[in-house]
Enzyme design. Structure first.
Site, PDB file in Angstrom:
ATOM      1  N   ASN A 128      54.672  20.918-111.199  1.00 60.23           N
ATOM      2  CA  ASN A 128      53.661  21.200-110.178  1.00 60.23           C
ATOM      3  C   ASN A 128      52.702  22.256-110.694  1.00 60.23           C
ATOM      4  OD1 ASN A 128      54.477  19.438-108.141  1.00 60.23           O
ATOM      5  ND2 ASN A 128      55.811  20.955-107.161  1.00 60.23           N
ATOM      6  N   HIS A 184      53.591  12.675-103.167  1.00 58.61           N
ATOM      7  CA  HIS A 184      52.641  12.599-104.290  1.00 58.61           C
ATOM      8  C   HIS A 184      51.954  11.230-104.335  1.00 58.61           C
ATOM      9  CE1 HIS A 184      53.952  16.383-106.347  1.00 58.61           C
ATOM     10  NE2 HIS A 184      55.065  16.128-105.706  1.00 58.61           N
TER      11      HIS A 184
END
Ligand code: HDD
Length: 758
Positions: A201, A128
């Site tokens: 997510n 990420h």
């Protein structure tokens, strides 16, 4: 000089930190109390103190992020200083022994500047790494105190400040936004009971069931270690080798190959907490819960051809979209929904709620809307906020607790651990973006970069010398873990293993694929084909297809053909031959088309193509109506700058066909006026513009002679058959309305053919 320094402090909030507005230091013998971090009670004026206010919440229920306000630095009207606050007379020339002489070691101004620069970078997130974030607030619809004691849910209208970071997973910090990838959706709630991080997510399931496998998964998807390629892509051998040997990833692969992996914007994707969590009320009673964020603007995605092109023309596509929408006052908004269920219900489900590769179909446990989240302020500084924010799944508050999901257990360890090296030590919680609004009192001490100055000689508990403070809050106020349920005796032994239901790797992969619209299924098949055609080892491709046969025979057959396999490989043996009968075999809610949104055209980008000699009057009308509705209109011409319309109006083209190609827009308008149309037709960029807009299923509004551009681009014109292709011969009423309706609706996938004809 002293008087000047006193009137021009380096950090403009320094006097307030000492409790005095107009002095740099406390007076002789004064003891000054540091400013409180307690909720100030003036929430809404501070959160929504500008005229872009998005909230209608009741005033005074929570604080703003004053931890940030304390450290803001505004250098307007200030002279340069060193980091010690010494005014700098010359920032351009190093100190030399004579004009042509050597630079002197004593030049502390030069050395400080270069030393600081040398250390500007910090390690990027291990996953990420690329992300964008914004501030906003969560507003609770109704008190949920019957099921949870968590601070944000204690009163109708209660407002809690949030900071939200969206991200891709695989790419490095400088990679592109529109990679085919999962998107992170991490929310930090600054509650008055401490920080709660919901680190989710945009897909509700995960590749693996146990955190033990996470490093392997990430090593497989990251660029291959020998040559460092490919960047921000799963389309390579090591990823598919790993997942083909990991059948539990099949369900997630369906999501990752779907349009969910290429969202139109962060504003138009869902978010999910993924794991089963617990909600706990003040009496200690607990229920299970799944968290869902549903975007008000609906769920919209790109198509692959478009995503690939955008990544070249604007790698910051999603970052720019989020930033510009907030700057324009078109605040992104999501509704928080819960799926709440009891332990007894959980035990009756055909799947295990501790298995992060499974969803709970909405048809089985409906979504309960509980509040909304609005993002209404861009960060002041990317590094200080977006880069330094540290989300930790271990950050929970009374009222929220974990389940035994083994993937979650590993995460509870991993996030704090990774921040220790990424942010350089154990005091990262003191960085302004991470500091809670709730007061912090404990005996944790020292370490690199400590900010707080704890007073007194006591740093242990229990103590008598500090009056017993800070003291334990007790079960009535403090965090109490839900007592784990007693398990059957035979399960109590230590074991490396998992429950049988975890071994059903395919039932929900089938559910997902079967619940998609035909266009979405076609996209999934095309994505598998694309990714697997990048895999160089035939055995890996075959193993993927062999595994997919257990999820969808038709998909596997199609892939075997389109990947040129000599025959359909045998299906992979299943770990569980007889999985439990699923409650739900079709879940329409799993299609992106199930949430088209409110139909608004807010923040959609429309290109109006112009060149010298176009008829401006009808275009001006369209522009005005679109702008009034909140859309963003740009005049795009062969070159930027001034040009004259057929009527003689001076137009100022803001973008050129070359610097803002068609695939960056949500729709286009083609003009009337033969001279203008001829000038556009002479430029092949126009054809790409028109073709891409059509091929990607976006609306076109075409005036008069502009139809010539359609013909030249090879776009079929079948009046009445395509509601997103609006052709106006003479100012037909309703045409603009039809165009705007198409602009607020999902794409016209009916135009697609495989391979593309246009
Ligand atoms: Fe993770 C970052 C989401 C599984 C270990 N993860 C990270 C971020 C998001 C997620 C959104 C970025 C936060 C930010 O914006 O700063 N991760 C998930 C979800 C998962 C998941 C939804 C499965 C349900 N993650 C997962 C596992 C592990 C990690 C199983 C390790 C055992 N994740 C990390 C990390 C990161 C991270 C290494 C990298 C940077 C960071 O934490 O702050 O600790």
């Amino acid at each position: 000089t002293q008087a000047l320094a006193a009137s021009i402090p380096f950090n403009t909030t320094k006097p307030q930190e000492h409790g005095l507005q107009n002095a740099l230091a406390p007076g002789e013998g004064d003891t000054v109390v540091a400013p409180s971090r307690l909720p100030s009670g003036s929430t809404l004026t501070e959160i929504n103190g500008n005229d872009k206010a998005g909230s209608v919440a009741v005033e005074g229920l929570n604080a703003s992020i004053d931890t940030l306000d304390r450290v803001r630095v505004d250098s307007a009207g200030r002279p340069l200083t060193t980091n010690q606050g010494t005014l700098i007379s010359d920032n351009q020339n190093s100190l030399k022994d004579g004009l042509r002489g050597p630079v002197l070691l004593e030049d502390f101004v030069l050395r400080e500047k270069i030393t600081h620069f040398d250390h500007e970078r910090i390690p990027e997130r291990i996953v990420h790494a690329r992300g964008s974030a914004a501030h906003g607030f969560f507003e609770c619809y109704d008190a949920l105190s019957d099921i949870t004691a968590a601070a944000p849910f204690q009163a109708a209208g209660k407002v809690t400040p949030v900071f939200v970071r969206f991200s891709t997973v695989a790419g490095e910090r400088g990679s592109k936004d529109t990679a085919r990838d999962v998107r992170g959706f991490a929310v930090k709630f600054y509650t008055d009971q401490g920080n709660w991080d919901l680190v989710g997510n945009n897909m509700p399931v995960f590749f693996i069931q146990d955190a033990m496998k996470f490093p392997d998964l990430i090593h497989a998807v990251k660029p291959e270690p020998h040559h460092g390629m490919p960047q921000a892509a799963s389309a390579h051998d090591t990823f598919w080798d790993f997942v083909s040997l990991m059948p539990e990833s099949t369900h997630m692969l369906m999501w990752q190959m779907s349009d969910r992996a290429i969202p139109r914007s962060y504003r138009t994707m869902q978010g999910f907490g993924v794991h089963t969590f617990r909600l706990v009320n003040a009496a200690g009673e607990s229920v299970f819960c799944k968290f869902h964020w549903n975007p008000t603007a609906g769920t919209h995605s790109l198509v692959w051809d478009e995503a690939v092109k955008i990544s070249g023309a604007d790698p910051d596509f999603h970052r720019r979209d989020l930033w510009e929408a907030i700057e324009a006052g078109a605040y992104p908004e999501w509704e928080l929904c819960l799926q709440v269920f009891t332990e007894d219900e959980a035990e009756r489900f055909s799947f295990d709620i501790l298995d992060a590769t499974k969803i709970i179909p909405e048809e089985l446990v409906p979504l309960r809307p509980v509040g909304r989240m609005v993002l209404n302020r861009n960060p002041d500084n990317f590094f200080a906020e977006t880069e330094q924010v540290a989300f930790c799944t271990s950050n929970v508050v009374p009222g929220i607790d974990f389940s035994n999901d083994p993937l979650l257990a590993g995460r509870i360890h991993s996030y704090v651990d990774t921040q220790l090296s990424r942010l350089g030590g154990p005091n990262f919680h003191e960085l302004p973006i991470n500091a809670p609004l709730a007061q912090v009192h404990n005996n944790q001490r020292d370490g690199m970069h400590r900010q707080a100055i704890p007073r007194g000689r006591v740093a242990y508990e229990p103590n008598s010398l500090g009056g017993g403070c800070p003291f334990q809050a007790g079960a009535a106020h403090g965090f109490v873990s839900v007592p784990a349920r007693l398990r059957a005796r035979e399960e109590q032994a230590k074991v490396r293993g998992k429950p049988e239901a975890f071994a059903d790797h395919y039932t929900q992969a089938t559910l997902f694929y079967d619940s998609q619209s035909p266009a979405e299924q076609a996209h999934i098949a095309a994505a598998f084909r694309f990714e697997l055609s990048k895999v160089t080892v035939p055995a890996v491709r075959e193993r993927v297809v062999a595994s997919l046969r257990n999820a969808s025979e038709s998909l596997a057959r199609q892939l075997a053909t389109e990947l040129g396999m000599p025959s359909l490989p045998d299906a992979l043996p299943k770990a569980l031959e007889q999985p439990a009968e699923p409650e739900v075999r079709l879940s329409p809610a799993l299609s992106l088309l199930a949430r088209p949104g409110d139909g608004a055209v807010t923040a959609r980008k429309v290109a109006v193509l112009v060149a010298a000699g176009v008829n401006w009057a009808p275009l001006a009308g369209v522009r005005d109506r679109l702008t009034q509705a909140g859309a963003v209109v740009r005049l795009v011409a062969p070159f930027i700058g001034l040009l004259r319309s057929a009527e003689g109006t001076e137009l100022d083209a803001e973008a050129s066909l070359e610097n803002e190609p068609g695939f960056l827009f949500d729709a286009i308008v083609l003009p009337d006026g033969q001279d203008g149309v001829d000038a556009l037709a002479a430029n092949a960029h126009t054809m790409d513009f028109v073709r891409d807009t059509y091929r990607h299923g976006k609306p076109l509004l075409v005036f008069g002679a502009g139809t010539g551009l359609l013909a030249a681009a090879g776009v079929p014109q079948q009046p009445g058959q395509d509601p997103a292709l609006v052709i106006v011969q003479d100012d037909a009423p309703g045409a603009v309305a039809a165009f705007m309706q198409a602009l607020g609706a999902p794409r016209r996938f009916e135009r697609e053919t495989d391979p593309p004809q246009v």
